[in-house]
Design a protein around this motif. Structure first.
Motif, short mmCIF file in Angstrom:
data_model
loop_
_atom_site.label_atom_id
_atom_site.label_comp_id
_atom_site.label_asym_id
_atom_site.label_seq_id
_atom_site.Cartn_x
_atom_site.Cartn_y
_atom_site.Cartn_z
N LYS A 265 -25.26 -2.02 36.33
CA LYS A 265 -26.78 -1.85 36.73
C LYS A 265 -27.72 -2.90 35.87
O LYS A 265 -28.76 -3.19 35.95
N VAL A 266 -27.13 -2.67 34.32
CA VAL A 266 -27.86 -3.43 33.63
C VAL A 266 -27.54 -4.92 33.67
O VAL A 266 -26.41 -5.27 33.34
N ARG A 267 -28.51 -5.54 34.10
CA ARG A 267 -28.51 -6.85 34.17
C ARG A 267 -27.65 -7.71 33.23
O ARG A 267 -26.75 -8.57 33.21
N THR A 268 -28.18 -7.68 31.89
CA THR A 268 -27.63 -8.58 30.82
C THR A 268 -26.16 -8.12 30.62
O THR A 268 -25.10 -8.97 30.37
N PHE A 269 -25.71 -6.88 30.54
CA PHE A 269 -24.32 -6.37 30.61
C PHE A 269 -23.68 -6.83 31.63
O PHE A 269 -22.55 -7.52 31.84
N ARG A 270 -24.09 -6.98 33.01
CA ARG A 270 -23.39 -7.27 34.04
C ARG A 270 -23.10 -9.01 34.09
O ARG A 270 -21.78 -9.00 34.33
N VAL A 271 -24.07 -9.56 33.59
CA VAL A 271 -23.82 -11.03 33.60
C VAL A 271 -22.92 -11.31 32.39
O VAL A 271 -21.99 -12.33 32.77
N SER A 272 -23.09 -10.92 31.30
CA SER A 272 -22.25 -11.20 30.19
C SER A 272 -20.72 -10.80 30.65
O SER A 272 -19.68 -11.72 30.20
N VAL A 273 -20.53 -9.53 31.35
CA VAL A 273 -19.08 -9.28 31.34
C VAL A 273 -18.40 -10.16 32.74
O VAL A 273 -17.38 -10.81 32.65
N ALA A 274 -19.33 -10.19 33.65
CA ALA A 274 -18.89 -10.96 35.11
C ALA A 274 -18.62 -12.40 34.80
O ALA A 274 -17.78 -12.88 35.03
N GLY A 275 -19.74 -12.83 34.12
CA GLY A 275 -19.85 -14.38 33.85
C GLY A 275 -18.62 -14.86 32.73
O GLY A 275 -18.19 -15.72 32.70
N GLY A 276 -18.74 -13.92 31.77
CA GLY A 276 -17.72 -14.09 30.70
C GLY A 276 -16.24 -14.04 31.25
O GLY A 276 -15.46 -14.77 30.76
N PHE A 277 -16.03 -13.36 32.08
CA PHE A 277 -14.65 -13.14 32.69
C PHE A 277 -14.24 -14.51 33.37
O PHE A 277 -13.17 -14.97 33.17
N VAL A 278 -15.17 -15.08 34.38
CA VAL A 278 -14.76 -16.23 34.84
C VAL A 278 -14.60 -17.50 33.78
O VAL A 278 -13.74 -18.44 33.84
N THR A 279 -15.72 -17.38 32.76
CA THR A 279 -15.54 -18.60 31.84
C THR A 279 -14.36 -18.57 31.01
O THR A 279 -13.84 -19.54 30.73
N ARG A 280 -13.85 -17.11 30.70
CA ARG A 280 -12.65 -17.16 29.79
C ARG A 280 -11.55 -17.55 30.62
O ARG A 280 -10.25 -17.90 30.07
N LEU A 281 -11.50 -17.49 31.99
CA LEU A 281 -10.43 -17.79 32.56
C LEU A 281 -10.06 -19.44 32.35
O LEU A 281 -8.89 -19.94 32.60
N GLY A 282 -11.10 -20.18 32.14
CA GLY A 282 -10.90 -21.49 32.21
C GLY A 282 -10.51 -21.81 30.50
O GLY A 282 -9.53 -22.63 30.40
N ILE A 283 -11.20 -21.37 29.43
CA ILE A 283 -10.88 -21.40 28.38
C ILE A 283 -9.62 -20.92 27.73
O ILE A 283 -8.92 -21.19 26.88
#
Length: 478
Positions: A265-283
């Motif tokens: 529910k914490v926006r910064t935490f949600r975006v960091s974890v969810a966005g980071g998950f997809v980003t790391r799939l590539g790298i």
């Protein structure tokens, strides 16, 4: 205005980053050495290079499954005891890897290493979060990461030289003296933070989540193997998703879930974890694919391939010195959106690297990738803790670390899967056929990273300002 710090806390803040950095250095050195040595290890063990992904994924699967326990263990038994246990188990796992005589033994030993690694960085991060104020977190994390990046800097060349001149098993035995140093530092300088309340362990949640993650990771690894009947594989995939879905249902009804999803529910935490998950799939697949490109596709020796990768870590160290200024100047949102796009484009740019590519061009790509990766990971990691409370430190560290490790595990499996799909049933030792397949994989991985930039558009310009100082007066805390 500076913070008044008692001498004991000041000493802890001075030495704690070194304690965590030594452990992370050992972990990072091991990972980069193994990646460089994959072709040589595969030849020694009599298996195909792409099949050796099990040595990488078994390690990351073990980490992904066990990381959820790290916060509970740290709160229950203390950061000092759990961190020391983690360093000891990782060191013993390294010894077992060095003594392995076949692929099954090596995989089992890598799982043991993964058990130790699962608790090292999360518990170390918990200790940092509970020792430093919010305004000092970014500085402390950068201090930890810079020495730790010496592992990726030295690992590729060290691994290449070891497999060129010595038995490949030495790539694991080199961890033994570092592990002993780490244990001494833990005894001397690791603080013993504990949770205020000793909550019970969510055993049902651990079985559901751990079982689902392990099974899904294994399915991703074996998917595409021609010896497997697709129907059982599909059934196992469905079972893994059902287990993970069962955990989501269970976590909403359990008052003390293994991974408290309310943090999302914490926006910064949600975006960091969810966005980071997809980003790391590539790298995440790049350290696995690049040695294959350089050694099998372009004919470089292991130590030469290591030299081609070294500038990436060197550039990352240099960028770490600038990340706080960059984030303070532009803010997390702008940095993450622009930098994620650049990172995806750089991954795709490796589709232009092949036989005949000038070495200077490869080195330039490596330097650029090191810069954008260092900035990306620092921005995502620091954003995760920007708006979480001190009481949520253990849960936030556990969940963020779980997401990171799962994305790495899935990223390696995904990279191997798409490369194998592009290769089909052709001879994988033929460089003329392998290189085009790797090029297509780079393009797809780059596209995944580019697409992940959209998740960071949901941030506000002020998000992360309390850790980056963006739009605020310069912080003077020690």
């Amino acid at each position: 205005m500076g913070e008044t710090v008692d001498p004991g806390l000041e000493k802890t803040r001075r030495y704690l980053p070194w304690v965590v950095a030594v452990a992370l250095f050992m972990q990072q050195l091991d990972g980069t050495i193994v990646n460089t040595a994959v072709p040589t290890m595969a030849a020694s063990l009599g298996v195909a290079s792409l099949s050796l992904k099990s040595v990488l994924t078994s390690y990351t699967i073990a980490i992904g499954v066990l990381i959820p326990l790290s916060g509970w263990l740290a709160d229950r038994f203390g950061t000092k005891r759990v961190f020391g246990f983690a360093v000891a188990v990782f060191t013993l796992g390294s010894l077992a890897c060095g003594l392995s005589q076949n692929l099954p033994m090596l995989i089992a030993s890598r799982v043991l290493q993964g058990v130790g690694a699962a608790f090292m960085m999360p518990v170390g991060r918990i200790a940092l979060l509970k020792t430093f104020p919010k305004s000092g977190i970014l500085r402390a994390m950068n201090f930890v990461i810079i020495p730790a990046l010496l592992g990726p800097l030295l690992g590729p060349l060290t691994g290449g030289l070891i497999v060129h001149w010595l038995p490949w098993r030495m790539i694991f035995l080199i961890n033994l003296p570092i592990g002993l140093l780490g244990l001494w530092l833990v005894k001397k300088h690791m603080p013993d933070h504990r949770g205020v309340e000793n909550d019970r362990l969510d055993t049902v949640g651990f079985v559901l989540f751990g079982g689902g993650v392990a099974l899904l990771s294994w399915v991703l690894e074996i998917f595409g193997e021609h010896s497997m009947d697709p129907l059982p594989v599909a059934g196992l995939a469905a079972l893994s998703l059902a287990l993970i879905g069962g955990y989501l249902w269970h976590s909403r009804r359990d008052p003390q879930p293994l991974l408290p999803l309310d943090l999302f529910k914490v926006r910064t935490f949600r975006v960091s974890v969810a966005g980071g998950f997809v980003t790391r799939l590539g790298i995440a697949g790049m350290p696995f694919l690049l040695p294959l490109l350089y050694q099998l596709g372009m004919g470089f020796t292991p130590w030469q391939a290591g030299l081609l990768v070294m500038p990436q870590a060197g550039a990352a160290i240099g960028m770490k010195l600038l990340t706080q200024r960059i984030l303070g100047r532009f803010g997390h949102k702008q940095v993450l959106v622009v930098n994620t796009l650049l990172m995806g484009l750089l991954i795709a740019a490796f589709s232009q690297v092949g036989p005949g590519t000038p070495v200077w061009a490869i080195l330039l790509f490596s330097v650029a990738q090191g810069c954008v990766s260092a900035l990306q990971f620092t921005a995502m990691n620091s954003l995760a803790y920007a708006d979480t409370s001190d009481a949520e430190a253990s849960d936030a560290s556990t969940m963020a670390s779980t997401g990171q490790q799962l994305s790495i595990s899935f990223g390696v499996a995904f990279a191997s899967l798409v490369t194998g799909a592009f290769l089909g049933s052709i001879d994988r030792s033929d460089a003329a056929l392998l290189v085009p397949a790797l090029h297509k994989a780079f393009l797809l991985l780059g596209a995944v990273s580019v697409a992940s930039a959209a998740t960071f558009l949901t941030l506000k310009k002020s998000d992360g300002a309390n850790v980056s100082g963006h739009g605020q007066p310069a912080d003077t805390d020690p």
